[in-house]
Enzyme design. Structure first.
Site, PDB file in Angstrom:
ATOM      1  N   PHE A 111       5.928  -0.752   1.566  1.00 61.11           N
ATOM      2  CA  PHE A 111       6.756  -0.347   0.400  1.00 61.11           C
ATOM      3  C   PHE A 111       5.570  -0.104  -0.840  1.00 61.11           C
ATOM      4  O   PHE A 111       5.686   0.755  -1.696  1.00 61.11           O
ATOM      5  CB  PHE A 111       7.489  -1.415  -0.228  1.00 61.11           C
ATOM      6  CG  PHE A 111       6.839  -2.657  -0.715  1.00 61.11           C
ATOM      7  CD1 PHE A 111       6.552  -2.607  -2.215  1.00 61.11           C
ATOM      8  CD2 PHE A 111       6.258  -3.751   0.022  1.00 61.11           C
ATOM      9  CE1 PHE A 111       5.798  -3.762  -2.735  1.00 61.11           C
ATOM     10  CE2 PHE A 111       5.466  -4.905  -0.541  1.00 61.11           C
ATOM     11  CZ  PHE A 111       5.423  -4.866  -1.930  1.00 61.11           C
ATOM     12  N   LYS A 112       4.342  -0.276  -0.337  1.00 58.49           N
ATOM     13  CA  LYS A 112       3.249  -0.235  -1.416  1.00 58.49           C
ATOM     14  C   LYS A 112       2.908   1.520  -1.354  1.00 58.49           C
ATOM     15  O   LYS A 112       2.418   1.755  -2.588  1.00 58.49           O
ATOM     16  CB  LYS A 112       1.931  -0.905  -0.906  1.00 58.49           C
ATOM     17  CG  LYS A 112       2.084  -2.397  -0.753  1.00 58.49           C
ATOM     18  CD  LYS A 112       2.437  -3.163  -1.711  1.00 58.49           C
ATOM     19  CE  LYS A 112       2.608  -4.582  -1.375  1.00 58.49           C
ATOM     20  NZ  LYS A 112       1.395  -5.509  -1.133  1.00 58.49           N
ATOM     21  N   ASP A 113       3.219   2.075  -0.484  1.00 62.22           N
ATOM     22  CA  ASP A 113       3.125   3.620  -0.601  1.00 62.22           C
ATOM     23  C   ASP A 113       4.010   4.214  -1.891  1.00 62.22           C
ATOM     24  O   ASP A 113       3.347   5.085  -2.542  1.00 62.22           O
ATOM     25  CB  ASP A 113       3.471   4.189   0.717  1.00 62.22           C
ATOM     26  CG  ASP A 113       2.528   3.854   1.953  1.00 62.22           C
ATOM     27  OD1 ASP A 113       1.340   4.053   1.437  1.00 62.22           O
ATOM     28  OD2 ASP A 113       3.090   3.959   2.950  1.00 62.22           O
ATOM     29  N   LEU A 116       1.635   3.372  -4.715  1.00 61.37           N
ATOM     30  CA  LEU A 116       0.253   3.755  -4.630  1.00 61.37           C
ATOM     31  C   LEU A 116       0.122   5.558  -4.453  1.00 61.37           C
ATOM     32  O   LEU A 116      -1.308   5.724  -4.835  1.00 61.37           O
ATOM     33  CB  LEU A 116      -0.617   2.957  -3.722  1.00 61.37           C
ATOM     34  CG  LEU A 116      -0.658   1.560  -4.057  1.00 61.37           C
ATOM     35  CD1 LEU A 116      -1.367   0.748  -3.087  1.00 61.37           C
ATOM     36  CD2 LEU A 116      -1.661   1.439  -5.361  1.00 61.37           C
ATOM     37  N   THR A 144      -1.393  -3.641   0.669  1.00 55.83           N
ATOM     38  CA  THR A 144      -1.860  -3.128  -0.628  1.00 55.83           C
ATOM     39  C   THR A 144      -3.248  -2.092  -0.083  1.00 55.83           C
ATOM     40  O   THR A 144      -3.152  -1.033  -0.588  1.00 55.83           O
ATOM     41  CB  THR A 144      -2.236  -3.872  -1.664  1.00 55.83           C
ATOM     42  OG1 THR A 144      -0.763  -4.370  -1.983  1.00 55.83           O
ATOM     43  CG2 THR A 144      -2.966  -3.387  -2.511  1.00 55.83           C
TER      44      THR A 144
END
Length: 465
Positions: A111-113, A116, A144
């Site tokens: 989910f960090k994509d 970011l 992350t």
């Protein structure tokens, strides 16, 4: 739009400045000085929009004059054009009440994509034409790091140093970071826990703000969820999912696997903006500081227990400070005193106002390893879905709730990132997508350092361009 620090003494910044700064120079975290609001008609108009168009409408109030609408749309199109699913964050139905929001279709399968990929482009946009590069320093409990490295590798004017706790991330998570050999990428494995790594990052920022330490010649910034721009981007998928399940005509609940409190705080922001959120379920593993804080007002750190959900093996949840500030009347001096007490003793009692305010929206659950495995097995056998252990924590908490509205569990990582744990629970060994199939054949590169400020800051000072 101006941004203020949770600790009250740092200067207010605009969106460009707050994105590049990351942490406030008084040690606090930035928040908008007022929450923008969307009307029911504006939210209803999201129905049928693409993810990119939804993102533009949700984020535009936050960027102020720092970006035009066309610039924001262009950046979102670039960021989400790299995702493997055209819906970017698709919903999957599990039964009559439960849904998964798949947040793992980006380049690094986590989910960090979602945040970011956009943050990397924002850094590049805001640094164009400057003569002082940005040194990004971050800590990761797993996802992350790889997402930030993918987003920043090879970008101009940016160098990234990412700390991870040695031996406490999965082999896939580690290799996604350490096999990126771009010259502006530096991985550091430290002896200690994620909390130790996160503490080192904060100490380096605080030393720079005070004009001390060996990094004073560097312009530091953050990609952890202490960076407001990251949280802003995560607000979007709450709107995107809720509208597809009937919002604003009906309320939606979300269950969020929670470690550092950033992902679930984005849901809080969505609610403050007007999204009808029935409940935000904070799902923790046995490292349950947030469950104890929300259920009993006890925010006290204990030793970190290593689990199959390493991204949640956290006892100091940085973004919780943002909630305490907002629920405590936005009193920066009071928040600073409360956090100073916690940093000294590793223990804190929430005030009555903070507990009551949190209770209006948040619920919480502590999920042990057995219940995690049962949730993985149920999803596989009864809904045909193979899920990772973190998502299973969220699903277990969701299924134990008694809500009579649709409950969306955030699926935070691709199951192949945790293939051993998935296979133990379900008998199914997930495979990596073809675009990542040679991960275990790639060369690794990283440094192993003691978990001390002198060792890590010294290495960064010596290595930074």
């Amino acid at each position: 739009m101006r941004y203020v620090s949770t600790r009250g003494t740092a200067p207010a910044l605009d969106f460009r400045e707050v994105t590049l700064a990351g942490l406030a120079n008084d040690g606090g975290l930035y928040l908008p000085d007022a929450w923008p609001s969307l009307t029911r008609d504006e939210i209803a108009a999201f129905n049928g929009l693409s993810y990119v168009e939804t993102a533009v409408r949700v984020m535009l109030p936050f960027v102020g004059d720092a970006l035009s609408e066309d610039d924001l749309r262009s950046l979102c199109s670039q960021a989400y054009g790299r995702f493997a699913h055209d819906a970017v964050t698709p919903l999957v139905q599990l039964d009559h009440r439960h849904w998964l929001l798949e947040l793992f279709h980006g380049p690094t399968l986590a989910f960090k994509d979602v945040a970011l990929q956009l943050l990397g482009l924002l850094f590049e946009k805001f640094l164009t034409g400057t003569d002082r590069p940005l040194t990004v320093v971050g800590a990761t409990s797993g996802d992350t790091g790889s997402a930030a490295i993918d987003a920043l590798a090879g970008r101009e004017h940016v160098e990234i140093f990412m700390l991870h706790p040695k031996g406490r991330v999965s082999d896939v998570q580690r290799r996604q970071m350490t096999t990126v050999l771009a010259p502006n990428v530096h991985n550091i494995a430290i002896e200690g826990s994620f909390d130790d790594a996160q503490g080192l990052v904060k100490a380096m920022f605080n030393a720079n703000a005070a004009g001390t330490g060996p990094l004073g010649h560097l312009r530091l910034s953050a990609v952890n969820s202490i960076n407001w721009a990251r949280l802003m981007a995560q607000v979007v998928y709450y709107f995107y999912a809720a509208v597809r399940l009937g919002a604003p005509e009906r309320s939606i609940a979300f269950s969020v696997p929670t470690g550092n409190f950033g992902d679930v705080f984005a849901g809080y922001v969505a609610a403050r903006m007007g999204l009808p959120v029935a409940r935000l379920i904070v799902a923790t593993n046995v490292n349950d500081i947030l469950h104890r804080a929300l259920s009993a007002g006890d925010y006290s750190a204990k030793g970190v227990v290593a689990t199959p959900t390493p991204s949640m093996d956290i006892q100091v949840s940085s973004n919780f400070e943002r909630l305490l500030f907002d629920l405590g009347g936005r009193d920066g001096a009071a928040t600073a005193a409360q956090m100073a007490g916690f940093e000294a003793s590793k223990a804190m009692r929430l005030t009555n106002a903070q507990r009551e305010g949190a209770g209006e929206l948040f619920a919480s659950a502590r999920v042990d390893l057995d219940d995690m495995a049962l949730a993985m097995r149920w999803a596989c056998e009864r809904a045909g879905q193979v899920i990772d252990p973190h998502t299973a924590i969220g699903l277990s908490a969701a299924r134990s709730s008694d809500l009579d509205v649709p409950v969306v569990t955030l699926a935070t990582a691709h199951p192949a990132k945790f293939r051993d744990a998935v296979e133990r629970a379900t008998g199914v060994r997930p495979i990596l997508p073809a675009r990542m199939g040679d991960l275990f054949e790639r060369e690794e590169r990283y440094e192993t350092l003691p978990g001390t400020l002198d060792a890590v800051a010294g290495y960064i000072a010596k290595t930074a361009a």
